[in-house]
Design a protein around this motif. Sequence first.
Motif, mmCIF file in Angstrom:
data_model
loop_
_atom_site.group_PDB
_atom_site.id
_atom_site.type_symbol
_atom_site.label_atom_id
_atom_site.label_comp_id
_atom_site.label_asym_id
_atom_site.label_seq_id
_atom_site.Cartn_x
_atom_site.Cartn_y
_atom_site.Cartn_z
ATOM 1 N N ARG A 17 -1.605 10.944 21.167
ATOM 2 C CA ARG A 17 -0.578 11.295 22.170
ATOM 3 C C ARG A 17 -0.174 10.068 22.980
ATOM 4 O O ARG A 17 1.006 9.854 23.269
ATOM 5 C CB ARG A 17 -1.111 12.369 23.123
ATOM 6 C CG ARG A 17 -0.953 13.789 22.642
ATOM 7 C CD ARG A 17 -1.236 14.798 23.762
ATOM 8 N NE ARG A 17 -2.612 14.718 24.228
ATOM 9 C CZ ARG A 17 -3.606 15.459 23.750
ATOM 10 N NH1 ARG A 17 -3.400 16.334 22.797
ATOM 11 N NH2 ARG A 17 -4.823 15.316 24.224
ATOM 12 N N ILE A 18 -1.185 9.268 23.365
ATOM 13 C CA ILE A 18 -0.887 8.061 24.149
ATOM 14 C C ILE A 18 -0.012 7.116 23.327
ATOM 15 O O ILE A 18 0.998 6.601 23.815
ATOM 16 C CB ILE A 18 -2.201 7.377 24.592
ATOM 17 C CG1 ILE A 18 -2.918 8.242 25.635
ATOM 18 C CG2 ILE A 18 -1.933 5.971 25.137
ATOM 19 C CD1 ILE A 18 -4.330 7.767 25.979
ATOM 20 N N ASP A 66 -7.009 13.002 19.278
ATOM 21 C CA ASP A 66 -5.761 13.655 19.707
ATOM 22 C C ASP A 66 -5.144 12.892 20.878
ATOM 23 O O ASP A 66 -3.940 12.646 20.922
ATOM 24 C CB ASP A 66 -6.031 15.092 20.186
ATOM 25 C CG ASP A 66 -6.449 16.039 19.072
ATOM 26 O OD1 ASP A 66 -6.259 15.702 17.884
ATOM 27 O OD2 ASP A 66 -6.963 17.123 19.404
ATOM 28 N N GLN A 67 -6.001 12.550 21.837
ATOM 29 C CA GLN A 67 -5.529 11.879 23.045
ATOM 30 C C GLN A 67 -4.945 10.511 22.712
ATOM 31 O O GLN A 67 -3.861 10.154 23.179
ATOM 32 C CB GLN A 67 -6.707 11.748 24.033
ATOM 33 C CG GLN A 67 -6.373 11.124 25.371
ATOM 34 C CD GLN A 67 -5.701 12.110 26.321
ATOM 35 O OE1 GLN A 67 -5.174 13.145 25.916
ATOM 36 N NE2 GLN A 67 -5.723 11.779 27.596
ATOM 37 N N HIS A 72 -14.104 9.349 23.982
ATOM 38 C CA HIS A 72 -15.463 9.610 23.501
ATOM 39 C C HIS A 72 -15.561 9.220 22.027
ATOM 40 O O HIS A 72 -14.698 9.584 21.225
ATOM 41 C CB HIS A 72 -15.803 11.089 23.659
ATOM 42 C CG HIS A 72 -15.773 11.557 25.085
ATOM 43 N ND1 HIS A 72 -16.853 11.423 25.921
ATOM 44 C CD2 HIS A 72 -14.790 12.107 25.827
ATOM 45 C CE1 HIS A 72 -16.533 11.891 27.119
ATOM 46 N NE2 HIS A 72 -15.285 12.319 27.090
ATOM 47 N N ARG A 87 3.767 7.676 22.984
ATOM 48 C CA ARG A 87 4.670 7.326 24.083
ATOM 49 C C ARG A 87 5.420 6.033 23.779
ATOM 50 O O ARG A 87 6.397 5.704 24.440
ATOM 51 C CB ARG A 87 3.898 7.155 25.397
ATOM 52 C CG ARG A 87 3.167 8.405 25.909
ATOM 53 C CD ARG A 87 4.103 9.550 26.198
ATOM 54 N NE ARG A 87 3.622 10.508 27.177
ATOM 55 C CZ ARG A 87 3.084 11.695 26.907
ATOM 56 N NH1 ARG A 87 2.912 12.096 25.657
ATOM 57 N NH2 ARG A 87 2.721 12.507 27.888
ATOM 58 N N SER A 134 -11.092 15.383 19.993
ATOM 59 C CA SER A 134 -10.215 15.531 21.167
ATOM 60 C C SER A 134 -9.768 14.163 21.679
ATOM 61 O O SER A 134 -8.661 14.012 22.210
ATOM 62 C CB SER A 134 -10.891 16.349 22.280
ATOM 63 O OG SER A 134 -11.991 15.664 22.810
ATOM 64 N N SER A 157 -15.328 17.062 22.098
ATOM 65 C CA SER A 157 -15.522 15.713 22.634
ATOM 66 C C SER A 157 -16.713 15.023 21.981
ATOM 67 O O SER A 157 -17.125 13.955 22.432
ATOM 68 C CB SER A 157 -15.753 15.795 24.145
ATOM 69 O OG SER A 157 -17.020 16.375 24.418
ATOM 70 N N PHE A 215 -2.302 3.702 29.708
ATOM 71 C CA PHE A 215 -2.818 4.753 30.596
ATOM 72 C C PHE A 215 -4.336 4.640 30.647
ATOM 73 O O PHE A 215 -5.033 5.214 29.821
ATOM 74 C CB PHE A 215 -2.413 6.134 30.075
ATOM 75 C CG PHE A 215 -0.943 6.285 29.771
ATOM 76 C CD1 PHE A 215 0.012 5.952 30.720
ATOM 77 C CD2 PHE A 215 -0.517 6.769 28.543
ATOM 78 C CE1 PHE A 215 1.367 6.089 30.450
ATOM 79 C CE2 PHE A 215 0.833 6.920 28.263
ATOM 80 C CZ PHE A 215 1.786 6.577 29.213
ATOM 81 N N PRO A 216 -4.891 3.895 31.604
ATOM 82 C CA PRO A 216 -6.342 3.624 31.622
ATOM 83 C C PRO A 216 -7.170 4.904 31.664
ATOM 84 O O PRO A 216 -6.955 5.748 32.545
ATOM 85 C CB PRO A 216 -6.530 2.813 32.916
ATOM 86 C CG PRO A 216 -5.179 2.262 33.242
ATOM 87 C CD PRO A 216 -4.192 3.275 32.740
ATOM 88 N N GLN A 217 -8.073 5.036 30.733
ATOM 89 C CA GLN A 217 -8.943 6.218 30.694
ATOM 90 C C GLN A 217 -9.981 6.068 29.602
ATOM 91 O O GLN A 217 -9.776 5.383 28.613
ATOM 92 C CB GLN A 217 -8.128 7.485 30.445
ATOM 93 C CG GLN A 217 -7.308 7.463 29.175
ATOM 94 C CD GLN A 217 -6.392 8.686 29.104
ATOM 95 O OE1 GLN A 217 -6.829 9.774 28.805
ATOM 96 N NE2 GLN A 217 -5.110 8.465 29.408
ATOM 97 N N PRO A 218 -11.120 6.759 29.778
ATOM 98 C CA PRO A 218 -12.176 6.691 28.766
ATOM 99 C C PRO A 218 -11.880 7.619 27.585
ATOM 100 O O PRO A 218 -11.191 8.626 27.737
ATOM 101 C CB PRO A 218 -13.408 7.196 29.527
ATOM 102 C CG PRO A 218 -12.858 8.126 30.561
ATOM 103 C CD PRO A 218 -11.514 7.569 30.937
ATOM 104 N N ASP A 254 -12.482 20.583 17.546
ATOM 105 C CA ASP A 254 -11.587 19.965 18.541
ATOM 106 C C ASP A 254 -12.408 19.520 19.736
ATOM 107 O O ASP A 254 -11.988 19.687 20.871
ATOM 108 C CB ASP A 254 -10.551 20.980 19.035
ATOM 109 C CG ASP A 254 -9.419 21.156 18.052
ATOM 110 O OD1 ASP A 254 -9.000 20.155 17.454
ATOM 111 O OD2 ASP A 254 -8.955 22.297 17.888
#
Lengths: 451, 451
Positions: free
Chosen positions: A225-226, A221-222, A105, A229, A218, A194, A100-103, A192
């Motif tokens: 979650r990724i 966490d992301q 921090h 999957r 945060s 960035s 899931f392409p995304q930046p 929590d």
Amino acid sequence: MKSSLALAATLLSATASAQTPLDPAALRDAALEDELAWDITEGLTTEIGPRPAGSAAEARARDWGADRLRALGFQDVRIETFPVPVWERGTESAFVTAPFPQPLHLIALGNSGSTPRDGITGEVAMFDSVAALEAAPDEAVAGKIVYIGHAMRATQSGIGYGQFGAPRRQGPSIASRKGAAAIVVRSIGTDDSSVGHTGVQTFAQGVQPIPAAALANSSADQLERIAARGEPVRMRLVLTSRQTGNHDSGNVIAEVPGRDPDAGIVLVGCHLDSWDVGTGAIDDASGCGIVTAAAKRVMDAGTPRRPIRIVWFGSEEIGLFGGAAYGEAHADEKHALAAESDFGADAIWRFDSDLTDGAAPVAARMAAALAPLGIAQGPTDAAHGSDIGPLAEAGVGIVQLQQDGTRYFDWHHTAEDTLDKVDKPQLQQNVAAWTAMIAVAANAEEDMLAD
Amino acid sequence: MKSSLALAATLLSATASAQTPLDPAALRDAALEDELAWDITEGLTTEIGPRPAGSAAEARARDWGADRLRALGFQDVRIETFPVPVWERGTESAFVTAPFPQPLHLIALGNSGSTPRDGITGEVAMFDSVAALEAAPDEAVAGKIVYIGHAMRATQSGIGYGQFGAPRRQGPSIASRKGAAAIVVRSIGTDDSSVGHTGVQTFAQGVQPIPAAALANSSADQLERIAARGEPVRMRLVLTSRQTGNHDSGNVIAEVPGRDPDAGIVLVGCHLDSWDVGTGAIDDASGCGIVTAAAKRVMDAGTPRRPIRIVWFGSEEIGLFGGAAYGEAHADEKHALAAESDFGADAIWRFDSDLTDGAAPVAARMAAALAPLGIAQGPTDAAHGSDIGPLAEAGVGIVQLQQDGTRYFDWHHTAEDTLDKVDKPQLQQNVAAWTAMIAVAANAEEDMLAD
């Protein structure tokens, strides 16, 4: 706030009757209206800002501090320099390229290795602890970007920092030994946000430096979650940085002369350097404000029996260099007691000590003077503050005025460490406690030196 | 949390007796245990992440949304595209060069002009309001970097956003007209953090774009403290960015067929795009989760009288493009009512409406169905949500379910807009309120169309 102010009012009214200037209780209560600690904290963070170890800003801060300490009337104000190795942050970014392409921090850890300017891309190997990384076979790690999570939670005592700091302190060396391309750890913090938490890590002898960074909580966490999957996660990291060699750092030292120098110095310390991303308000400008304001109050009440020495240590953050330099340079001097303020500016709730048996009555008087501030008696085998470690190891008595650390690790080593996080009434409670403690220590007739 | 859960338990128990499936109260109470809104919010923010208007990520989000809406059983799911002008963020940094050299934290505003790669340096002209900037002679501004402060405070209604947003929305054009080299405004937010708030601004016709950014609130505090020392302040700004021309954006639309299409569509909306720095959890993935989960609950209870239309608008953040495109494309369709969820995911506390007189009994039934959720009756001349503005102007009835905005502007348009800011029990209260409102609107026998 209200409770602190109400407490102040009560104490002030209870001690309105005339008392001797050196009465610790009277000094303590007057200190609840202290302005100097705030002024120093505000001044240092505003007029210097971030003060990375070995930087030009830290040098300006030393001059600022020496000028200020002289203006306050302290004696023999001086700067004792020493060299430190300097690591400089460069460009930092993280981008999940799959699935899931995304930046994300993140912030580089001290002494991180550098990626090429265009970064590196690799599969992420997920671990939830240092132990899990250690247990992993090398082939599960080699060539990958290691991630280590943890579950630090806020505590009053900050007790989790040791346990939960392991991913930052030990993770990079372990990952490098197993052939990892890089490592990102969950920020050692209780927020929590960035905003990532930096901090020093030192690659073990013979270990190849690799890029090492902390994901903002945060973003951690992301990433978790990724990864949950179930598809392989790939990440691009740009973490440029460089080692710039040795540069000057230094300790700023000031004296309050005592009537009986042979009774040993009462040393009160803080550290002047900070990380580069905030202005180092709670870590540790406020510590310098607190101990300096308290020492001045005792000084202004009349010459104490023991000399009081203020030390604003340099280069604490990158490896306790200031404390080590001080310990070497002053090994031959008699120190009766050492104490450091380096855990923010929230209210002191516990009085810990590690004093010689002969000083037990002194500790009892300190405890009595501190109790009205809501400060409980803690252990008598106190852990020692960072920069006074060498003194503690040499047998010098230690006092630790434990601050409430509940909020501390929300902001520790981040861009959030700014003046607005300092709560003035709690800062004043700190000054009151330190004033009482120093007044008792500096004027005690008992011998406080270890054998 | 506890109060929401306790409320849920009470309501569920009170309605345990058999009721008709379309009874809004029964649907409302069941929705307090909704999982779908959370799943959509979690999925969109995790599997897509940031969704800038006109970006590839927004396009992936449209496909993700269309797939999800189809899988949920909605009819005629489709994407209606339209072009939007795209601005792309580059490198961003600020450094005070005098009198106290130090970095500050900032974020470029949408449509900012770009500095050269090495940045620009200039004296800072300090203003505390847009009015003060407007009143200043051009020579006080020309060639300088303008700063505008303000004093936004958190409110439940978010009422300050209009007033305190002026520096961001109007400041850049005014500063440019007066010949400023650049502008930095205090972040339009209620936090004290190091994280800046971005947001769109559009240079007025004929005005030369200049670099425009928002200082994080802690950095704005710092700049104001530095300036208060009285010496001229100089700053270096690096703010590279570019306009990349027109790209596709789009609205994702799904239908719940109604028994009587001539009674007019009940439109429920949210926006799919987000700013680039967070994952757009509260702005506005949660809004899409809320309205979709509520529409599905009404759909699953049996075919309603009126058709229900879900619209996940595109490109809201950069200028309400999705709402405008929808308004044009669907001007000829009969809409009975339109409502949008775009103010986070905290609990709804007020029910505002702007309906035709004939629909007054409908509004009364909505208010009665909402009251057990702690929702008060608000104005009957409601302000309209952003993307449904064109419908409102065309005379369509409007309902606004006002969310508690106390925390909203701590995170709005920042990297802090992430899933952890969504509180599930409050999200469920939103779903319950929307479910009740939609059930009443879609099944009302009264004519709700304006003349």
